[in-house]
Design an enzyme around this catalytic site. Structure first.
Site, short mmCIF file in Angstrom:
data_model
loop_
_atom_site.label_atom_id
_atom_site.label_comp_id
_atom_site.label_asym_id
_atom_site.label_seq_id
_atom_site.Cartn_x
_atom_site.Cartn_y
_atom_site.Cartn_z
N ARG A 154 0.50 -1.39 0.33
CA ARG A 154 -0.12 -0.33 -0.15
C ARG A 154 0.70 1.41 -0.04
NH1 ARG A 154 -2.02 2.55 4.19
NH2 ARG A 154 -1.82 1.14 5.60
N TYR A 207 -15.68 9.98 -19.76
CA TYR A 207 -15.96 8.74 -19.88
C TYR A 207 -17.13 8.77 -18.39
CZ TYR A 207 -15.66 4.00 -17.22
OH TYR A 207 -16.47 3.47 -16.20
N ASP A 264 -6.88 12.25 -18.69
CA ASP A 264 -7.03 10.12 -19.18
C ASP A 264 -6.53 10.15 -20.93
OD1 ASP A 264 -7.49 7.67 -19.99
OD2 ASP A 264 -9.37 8.27 -18.90
N LYS A 300 -7.62 -1.29 -19.64
CA LYS A 300 -8.12 -1.88 -21.40
C LYS A 300 -6.66 -2.11 -21.84
CE LYS A 300 -11.61 0.64 -19.60
NZ LYS A 300 -12.09 0.21 -18.93
C1 LIG Z 1 -11.39 6.43 -21.18
C2 LIG Z 1 -11.53 5.73 -19.42
N1 LIG Z 1 -10.97 5.95 -18.78
C3 LIG Z 1 -11.19 5.19 -17.53
C4 LIG Z 1 -12.09 4.65 -16.79
C5 LIG Z 1 -12.00 4.01 -15.79
O1 LIG Z 1 -11.29 2.82 -15.75
P1 LIG Z 1 -11.24 1.24 -14.61
O2 LIG Z 1 -12.56 0.68 -15.26
O3 LIG Z 1 -10.12 0.77 -14.95
O4 LIG Z 1 -11.47 2.08 -13.39
C6 LIG Z 1 -12.43 3.33 -18.39
C7 LIG Z 1 -13.19 2.49 -18.05
O5 LIG Z 1 -13.90 2.98 -18.77
C8 LIG Z 1 -12.61 4.42 -19.63
O6 LIG Z 1 -13.16 4.47 -20.64
#
Ligand SMILES: Cc1ncc(COP(=O)(O)O)c(C=O)c1O
Length: 375
Positions: free
Chosen positions: A43, A97, A168, A193
């Site tokens: 952690r 997202y 992101d 992803k």
């Molecule tokens: C562009 C994007 N950012 C962040 C996330 C969040 O990721 P996690 O599902 O690994 O928490 C996603 C999930 O689909 C996403 O598509």
């Protein structure tokens, strides 16, 4: 080293005793501390397996330092909350997202943090700045409409006002786009992803300067969203093929996007590599290639989206993205389900919109599957 080589070699903690070429899995959650430069504990984000993948990811994103989390949302929420306090204001690109959109809408207010959702244009972002704005949060290409934000323009606006920027970079991957080079302060990824890439890992990453990561790390130890050694090992293994997977996904997505544009049953295709994309020039300027994600709008009067999805044989309707297998989803029913109908309508996320995460299969087979289902 070039990206393909970095993917394979950087960060590997080869074991000098056995001379095995891979990082071993260090299963310990307990480490002796006498004579050690720091206390090691999962952690605290400093175990050998965590460090190995961070080194690889830092090399790929041109970052000084980073942290690997148990999910993308753990990375995003921890990175953001590490710098905020009650009374602060955050500007978020509105086309992001759905989970991040929901995170801001559901969590910020009760901690006394104000936020504004604005378009991805640097001028609109600048107009939304308030004296207490601490963070500007963007996503490019965006989920699900593949909007392209001019990253350098946003970074410049933010820097001139001493505001921190977070992006992101999940859709682009560190292979196609490196936002830190364009002036962004913190890059986050859902490693679930493309970084994982095989639809069997949940993880997240935050990458930035040593100074910013040191601040995030302090809060991260309190929030506790660290990643275990076994998953770290899988991430390291996945990253070795990131460049080669993404190259194939880029090429496949481009081929499919071009093909879909010619189909009479399709109203519109969203792919930043198409010259018809509204921000093609910006994408071409800031991305090395255009990614493996695309969306398209079915002609609603000709094809019903649920029937089309049911008729696909190879491509599975499924949540998430970035894996080696091609999957498809209706964002209105999955990634953006928690968004209000009005917000979705404002963004242009209709019930006929489908998002395709293109895998590494032969594009002819994928196109045949789509054509067959449309017929
Ligand atoms: C562009 C994007 N950012 C962040 C996330 C969040 O990721 P996690 O599902 O690994 O928490 C996603 C999930 O689909 C996403 O598509």
């Amino acid at each position: 080293m070039k990206k393909d080589t970095q993917c394979v070699h950087s960060g590997t903690l080869a074991d000098p005793k056995t001379r095995g070429v891979n990082t071993p899995i260090f299963t310990s959650s307990v480490f002796e501390y006498l004579g050690m430069p720091e206390n090691v504990y999962p952690r605290y984000f400093n175990t050998p397996n965590q460090k190995a993948i961070i080194e690889k990811l830092c090399t790929l994103e041109n970052a000084e330092n980073g942290l690997v989390f148990s999910s993308g949302m753990a990375a995003i929420s921890t990175a953001i909350f590490s710098f905020l306090q009650s009374g602060d204001h955050v500007i978020l690109q509105r086309d992001i997202y759905g989970g991040t959109h929901h995170f801001a809408s559901a969590e910020f207010e009760r901690f006394g943090i104000k936020h504004s959702f604005v378009s991805n244009k640097a001028t609109d972002i600048e107009r939304a700045i308030q004296p207490n704005t601490k963070i500007i949060y963007i996503e490019s290409p965006s989920n699900p409409l593949l909007l392209i934000t001019d990253i350098e323009a946003v970074a410049q606006v933010a820097k001139s006002r001493k505001i921190m920027t977070v992006i992101d970079n999940t859709f682009a991957t560190p292979i196609n786009q490196n936002p830190l080079d364009l002036g962004i302060d913190i890059v986050v990824h859902s490693g679930t992803k493309y970084i994982g890439g095989h639809s069997d890992i949940c993880c997240g990453v935050a990458l930035a300067s040593d100074e910013l990561i040191a601040t995030i790390k302090k809060s991260a130890a309190n929030f506790g969203g660290s990643l275990n050694a076994f998953t770290c090992y899988l991430v390291e293994r996945s990253l070795k093929t990131l460049a080669i997977r993404v190259a194939k996904q880029n090429a496949n997505a481009h081929t499919i996007a071009r093909h879909l544009e010619t189909n009479v049953n399709i109203e519109r295709v969203y792919y930043p590599g198409l010259e018809t994309h509204a921000d093609y020039e910006v994408a071409a300027k800031q991305m090395k290639d255009f990614g493996g994600m695309l969306s398209f709008e079915l002609k609603g009067q000709r094809v019903e989206s649920p029937r089309f999805l049911n008729k696909l044989e190879l491509i599975k309707p499924a949540l998430s993205l970035g894996g080696v297998e091609t999957i498809i989803c209706s964002p209105a029913q999955t990634s953006h389900l928690k968004m209000s109908d009005d917000d979705r309508a404002d963004l242009g996320i209709t019930d006929h919109l489908l998002r395709l995460s293109v895998g590494i299969e032969d594009p002819d087979d994928l196109i045949a599957d789509i054509e067959n289902a449309l017929e």
